[in-house]
Design a protein around this motif. Structure first.
Motif, PDB file in Angstrom:
ATOM      1  N   ARG A 132      45.679 -44.229  41.285  1.00  0.00           N
ATOM      2  CA  ARG A 132      44.868 -44.324  43.205  1.00  0.00           C
ATOM      3  C   ARG A 132      46.373 -45.435  43.676  1.00  0.00           C
ATOM      4  NH1 ARG A 132      42.400 -41.810  40.778  1.00  0.00           N
ATOM      5  NH2 ARG A 132      40.305 -42.002  38.886  1.00  0.00           N
ATOM      6  N   ARG A 133      47.188 -45.196  43.556  1.00  0.00           N
ATOM      7  CA  ARG A 133      48.168 -45.335  44.665  1.00  0.00           C
ATOM      8  C   ARG A 133      48.237 -44.159  46.135  1.00  0.00           C
ATOM      9  NH1 ARG A 133      53.964 -45.869  42.375  1.00  0.00           N
ATOM     10  NH2 ARG A 133      53.103 -44.135  41.275  1.00  0.00           N
ATOM     11  N   TYR A 134      47.578 -43.169  45.755  1.00  0.00           N
ATOM     12  CA  TYR A 134      47.323 -42.006  47.092  1.00  0.00           C
ATOM     13  C   TYR A 134      46.267 -41.539  46.412  1.00  0.00           C
ATOM     14  CZ  TYR A 134      52.113 -42.493  45.177  1.00  0.00           C
ATOM     15  OH  TYR A 134      53.729 -42.752  45.106  1.00  0.00           O
ATOM     16  N   TRP A 135      45.270 -41.273  44.871  1.00  0.00           N
ATOM     17  CA  TRP A 135      44.000 -40.840  45.228  1.00  0.00           C
ATOM     18  C   TRP A 135      43.076 -41.800  44.808  1.00  0.00           C
ATOM     19  CZ3 TRP A 135      42.691 -35.650  46.992  1.00  0.00           C
ATOM     20  CH2 TRP A 135      43.934 -34.426  47.213  1.00  0.00           C
ATOM     21  N   ASN A 136      41.643 -41.773  45.480  1.00  0.00           N
ATOM     22  CA  ASN A 136      40.185 -42.545  45.035  1.00  0.00           C
ATOM     23  C   ASN A 136      39.542 -41.273  45.307  1.00  0.00           C
ATOM     24  OD1 ASN A 136      41.347 -45.175  45.037  1.00  0.00           O
ATOM     25  ND2 ASN A 136      42.162 -44.438  46.674  1.00  0.00           N
ATOM     26  N   TYR A 137      38.402 -41.507  44.159  1.00  0.00           N
ATOM     27  CA  TYR A 137      37.340 -41.031  44.331  1.00  0.00           C
ATOM     28  C   TYR A 137      36.557 -41.860  45.731  1.00  0.00           C
ATOM     29  CZ  TYR A 137      38.203 -37.031  41.570  1.00  0.00           C
ATOM     30  OH  TYR A 137      38.722 -36.296  40.369  1.00  0.00           O
ATOM     31  N   ILE A 138      35.450 -41.056  46.306  1.00  0.00           N
ATOM     32  CA  ILE A 138      34.938 -42.661  47.338  1.00  0.00           C
ATOM     33  C   ILE A 138      33.312 -41.578  46.915  1.00  0.00           C
ATOM     34  CG2 ILE A 138      36.560 -43.369  48.478  1.00  0.00           C
ATOM     35  CD1 ILE A 138      35.883 -40.780  50.469  1.00  0.00           C
ATOM     36  N   PRO A 139      32.245 -42.707  47.168  1.00  0.00           N
ATOM     37  CA  PRO A 139      31.204 -41.741  46.879  1.00  0.00           C
ATOM     38  C   PRO A 139      30.823 -42.122  49.113  1.00  0.00           C
ATOM     39  CG  PRO A 139      31.110 -44.377  47.194  1.00  0.00           C
ATOM     40  CD  PRO A 139      32.274 -43.949  47.062  1.00  0.00           C
ATOM     41  N   THR A 140      29.465 -40.529  49.278  1.00  0.00           N
ATOM     42  CA  THR A 140      29.524 -40.542  50.344  1.00  0.00           C
ATOM     43  C   THR A 140      28.282 -39.196  50.446  1.00  0.00           C
ATOM     44  OG1 THR A 140      29.671 -39.525  52.193  1.00  0.00           O
ATOM     45  CG2 THR A 140      31.197 -38.719  50.064  1.00  0.00           C
ATOM     46  N   GLU A 141      27.368 -39.634  50.690  1.00  0.00           N
ATOM     47  CA  GLU A 141      25.909 -38.577  51.219  1.00  0.00           C
ATOM     48  C   GLU A 141      26.816 -37.426  51.836  1.00  0.00           C
ATOM     49  OE1 GLU A 141      23.346 -41.490  53.499  1.00  0.00           O
ATOM     50  OE2 GLU A 141      23.026 -42.785  51.819  1.00  0.00           O
ATOM     51  N   GLU A 142      27.630 -37.014  52.210  1.00  0.00           N
ATOM     52  CA  GLU A 142      27.296 -36.162  53.284  1.00  0.00           C
ATOM     53  C   GLU A 142      27.916 -34.947  51.801  1.00  0.00           C
ATOM     54  OE1 GLU A 142      30.977 -37.133  56.208  1.00  0.00           O
ATOM     55  OE2 GLU A 142      28.809 -38.572  57.187  1.00  0.00           O
ATOM     56  N   SER A 143      27.764 -35.405  51.175  1.00  0.00           N
ATOM     57  CA  SER A 143      28.244 -34.442  49.924  1.00  0.00           C
ATOM     58  C   SER A 143      26.801 -34.138  48.392  1.00  0.00           C
ATOM     59  CB  SER A 143      29.812 -34.980  48.319  1.00  0.00           C
ATOM     60  OG  SER A 143      29.402 -34.195  47.555  1.00  0.00           O
ATOM     61  N   ARG A 144      27.287 -32.681  48.067  1.00  0.00           N
ATOM     62  CA  ARG A 144      26.508 -32.239  47.617  1.00  0.00           C
ATOM     63  C   ARG A 144      26.596 -32.674  45.776  1.00  0.00           C
ATOM     64  NH1 ARG A 144      23.375 -27.545  47.726  1.00  0.00           N
ATOM     65  NH2 ARG A 144      24.894 -26.800  49.342  1.00  0.00           N
ATOM     66  N   PHE A 145      27.649 -33.665  46.059  1.00  0.00           N
ATOM     67  CA  PHE A 145      27.604 -34.389  44.645  1.00  0.00           C
ATOM     68  C   PHE A 145      28.036 -35.290  44.471  1.00  0.00           C
ATOM     69  CE2 PHE A 145      29.333 -30.030  44.489  1.00  0.00           C
ATOM     70  CZ  PHE A 145      28.724 -29.655  42.767  1.00  0.00           C
ATOM     71  N   ASN A 146      27.191 -36.040  45.915  1.00  0.00           N
ATOM     72  CA  ASN A 146      27.815 -37.659  46.235  1.00  0.00           C
ATOM     73  C   ASN A 146      29.033 -37.974  45.626  1.00  0.00           C
ATOM     74  OD1 ASN A 146      25.345 -37.653  46.906  1.00  0.00           O
ATOM     75  ND2 ASN A 146      24.084 -37.530  44.757  1.00  0.00           N
ATOM     76  N   THR A 147      30.075 -37.464  45.442  1.00  0.00           N
ATOM     77  CA  THR A 147      31.226 -37.925  45.252  1.00  0.00           C
ATOM     78  C   THR A 147      32.573 -36.985  45.712  1.00  0.00           C
ATOM     79  OG1 THR A 147      30.855 -39.456  43.612  1.00  0.00           O
ATOM     80  CG2 THR A 147      33.039 -39.167  43.793  1.00  0.00           C
ATOM     81  N   VAL A 148      33.746 -37.470  47.171  1.00  0.00           N
ATOM     82  CA  VAL A 148      34.812 -36.946  47.190  1.00  0.00           C
ATOM     83  C   VAL A 148      36.396 -36.700  46.624  1.00  0.00           C
ATOM     84  CG1 VAL A 148      33.795 -36.193  49.791  1.00  0.00           C
ATOM     85  CG2 VAL A 148      34.830 -37.431  49.559  1.00  0.00           C
ATOM     86  N   ALA A 149      37.175 -36.271  46.398  1.00  0.00           N
ATOM     87  CA  ALA A 149      38.537 -37.283  46.276  1.00  0.00           C
ATOM     88  C   ALA A 149      38.989 -36.995  48.316  1.00  0.00           C
ATOM     89  CB  ALA A 149      39.128 -35.571  45.569  1.00  0.00           C
ATOM     90  N   TYR A 150      39.553 -38.764  48.259  1.00  0.00           N
ATOM     91  CA  TYR A 150      40.043 -38.905  49.364  1.00  0.00           C
ATOM     92  C   TYR A 150      42.186 -39.400  49.034  1.00  0.00           C
ATOM     93  CZ  TYR A 150      41.599 -42.016  53.058  1.00  0.00           C
ATOM     94  OH  TYR A 150      42.122 -42.297  54.635  1.00  0.00           O
ATOM     95  N   VAL A 151      42.567 -38.538  49.584  1.00  0.00           N
ATOM     96  CA  VAL A 151      43.858 -38.878  49.581  1.00  0.00           C
ATOM     97  C   VAL A 151      44.886 -39.682  50.750  1.00  0.00           C
ATOM     98  CG1 VAL A 151      44.431 -36.622  50.216  1.00  0.00           C
ATOM     99  CG2 VAL A 151      46.502 -37.640  48.981  1.00  0.00           C
ATOM    100  N   GLN A 152      44.874 -41.228  50.532  1.00  0.00           N
ATOM    101  CA  GLN A 152      45.512 -41.748  51.823  1.00  0.00           C
ATOM    102  C   GLN A 152      47.219 -41.205  51.958  1.00  0.00           C
ATOM    103  OE1 GLN A 152      44.450 -45.753  51.337  1.00  0.00           O
ATOM    104  NE2 GLN A 152      47.150 -47.048  51.734  1.00  0.00           N
ATOM    105  N   GLN A 153      48.254 -40.746  51.071  1.00  0.00           N
ATOM    106  CA  GLN A 153      48.856 -40.313  50.895  1.00  0.00           C
ATOM    107  C   GLN A 153      49.441 -39.546  50.406  1.00  0.00           C
ATOM    108  OE1 GLN A 153      52.495 -42.834  53.920  1.00  0.00           O
ATOM    109  NE2 GLN A 153      52.702 -42.946  52.602  1.00  0.00           N
ATOM    110  N   ILE A 154      50.453 -39.029  50.162  1.00  0.00           N
ATOM    111  CA  ILE A 154      51.418 -37.945  49.313  1.00  0.00           C
ATOM    112  C   ILE A 154      51.924 -36.989  50.112  1.00  0.00           C
ATOM    113  CG2 ILE A 154      49.202 -35.879  49.326  1.00  0.00           C
ATOM    114  CD1 ILE A 154      48.981 -36.749  46.093  1.00  0.00           C
ATOM    115  N   TRP A 155      53.390 -37.042  48.765  1.00  0.00           N
ATOM    116  CA  TRP A 155      53.736 -35.548  49.465  1.00  0.00           C
ATOM    117  C   TRP A 155      53.764 -34.670  49.576  1.00  0.00           C
ATOM    118  CZ3 TRP A 155      58.773 -37.551  52.005  1.00  0.00           C
ATOM    119  CH2 TRP A 155      59.022 -38.384  52.111  1.00  0.00           C
ATOM    120  N   TRP A 156      53.141 -34.385  47.853  1.00  0.00           N
ATOM    121  CA  TRP A 156      53.203 -33.328  47.280  1.00  0.00           C
ATOM    122  C   TRP A 156      51.692 -32.670  47.072  1.00  0.00           C
ATOM    123  CZ3 TRP A 156      56.792 -29.750  44.590  1.00  0.00           C
ATOM    124  CH2 TRP A 156      55.828 -28.842  44.188  1.00  0.00           C
TER     125      TRP A 156
END
Length: 283
Positions: A132-156
Motif C-alpha cells: 500500500r506504500r505504492y499501489w491502492n484500489y480506489i472507488p470510482t464511477e468512471e470504471s465499469r467495475f467501479n474500482t481502479v488500481a492507482y500507483v502513487q510512485q514506483i520504480w518498476w
C-alpha cells in the motif's frame, strides 16, 4: 371514374376489406425484420400486434447472434434456461455478463452484434499491488467495475493478464484503459489531481500480447495526456476457428529503474472487434 368513386366511398365508410399492416402474416413481417438492426426492430415492434409477435421470432434474432453463441452463453451464463428463444438470448448477451469471479465482463454490441470483453484491474497481475506504500484500489464511477488500481510512485511497472474466451471468427484489438491523475468530484464537477504524475515522459511504456495459436504483437508509447481516460492500443489478433476458445496473454511494462514514475490509474483491459478502434478514440 366509377372505380374512383367506389374507392372514395369505401374510404369514407371505413371499408373493412382494405388491407392494413395488421393483416400481414407474421412470417412475412419477421422476414422483413430480420434484415434490420435491433434498434429498428424494437421500434417497429410497437406498430401493432402483428409486428410485435413477429419481432419475437427466432428467425429475426438468430442472424444477430454470434455464430458460436452457444459457446459464449456457456462461458458467461452457464445456467440459462433451455426454453429461451433467440431474442431472450440476444438480450442477455447484450448485458455486461460477469465471469471469472466477476473480474471480467463480456457483452454484445447492440448495433453490430460484435463480442466485447473487459478485464478489471483486479483481474490483472500487478507487481507490488499488495504494498500500500505504492499501489491502492480506489472507488470510482468512471470504471465499469467501479474500482481502479492507482500507483502513487514506483520504480518498476509490470502489469500482466490473460483471458480464455470463445471469440467468434474475426479480427480483434486489445487496449489498456489508463489515466494519468486521480479523478474525483467537487461540488458536482469532475476534477483530476495531477500531484503524483511524473516519469511517464522519460521512457515509453511497452504493451504486448500473445495468443495460444502463436500470434504476437507489441507497441509502445509515452503516457503524456493527463486528466482523461485513454485506450492505449496494444495490438490485434485474428480468430479463425470460433469453435475453439482463444487464450490471450497481455502485458504492460516500464521497467527502466533509473527513475520513478507515478500518478497512474489502471482501469481495465478491453478487447473489441477491430472496426471499433476509431470509436474508442472518442470513448
Amino acid at each position: 371514374m366509377g372505380t374512383g368513386v367506389s374507392l372514395l366511398a369505401c374510404e369514407n365508410e371505413g371499408c373493412s376489406s382494405r388491407p392494413r399492416l395488421g393483416d400481414l402474416p407474421e412470417d412475412c413481417v419477421a422476414l422483413v425484420l430480420s434484415y434490420l438492426d435491433p434498434p429498428e426492430i424494437c421500434k417497429l415492434a410497437r406498430v401493432n400486434r402483428s409486428f410485435r409477435g413477429a419481432s419475437r421470432a427466432d428467425l429475426v434474432w438468430e442472424p444477430k447472434l454470434p455464430s458460436n453463441y452457444c459457446l459464449v452463453m456457456e462461458k458467461v451464463c452457464k445456467d440459462f434456461p433451455e426454453i429461451w428463444g433467440k431474442k431472450e438470448i440476444y438480450a442477455r448477451l447484450c448485458q455486461p455478463n460477469p465471469f471469472d469471479g466477476g473480474t471480467k465482463k463480456a457483452w454484445l454490441d447492440k448495433r453490430t452484434g460484435g463480442v466485447c470483453l473487459s478485464i478489471s484491474s483486479r483481474g490483472l497481475a500487478i507487481t507490488g499491488i499488495d504494498d500500500r506504500r505504492y499501489w491502492n484500489y480506489i472507488p470510482t464511477e468512471e470504471s465499469r467495475f467501479n474500482t481502479v488500481a492507482y500507483v502513487q510512485q514506483i520504480w518498476w511497472l509490470e502489469v500482466d493478464g490473460e483471458v480464455e474466451f470463445p471469440f467468434p471468427a474475426g479480427t480483434y484489438s486489445l487496449f489498456f484503459r489508463l489515466q494519468l491523475g486521480r479523478a474525483s468530484k467537487r461540488l458536482g464537477r469532475r476534477i483530476c489531481n495531477h500531484e503524483h504524475v511524473h516519469g511517464w515522459d522519460i521512457k515509453p511504456v511497452r504493451f504486448e500480447l500473445r495468443t495460444s495459436d502463436g500470434q504476437h504483437a507489441t507497441s509502445q508509447c509515452f503516457l503524456d495526456e493527463p486528466g482523461r481516460w485513454i485506450q492505449y492500443h496494444a495490438g490485434d489478433f485474428v480468430v479463425d476457428n470460433s469453435n475453439v476458445p482463444t487464450k490471450i496473454k497481455f502485458s504492460m511494462t516500464q521497467i527502466d529503474c533509473t527513475h520513478t514514475k507515478g500518478g497512474l490509474c489502471v482501469d481495465s483491459v478491453l478487447i473489441y472487434p477491430r472496426e471499433f478502434r476509431e470509436r474508442l478514440k472518442h470513448f
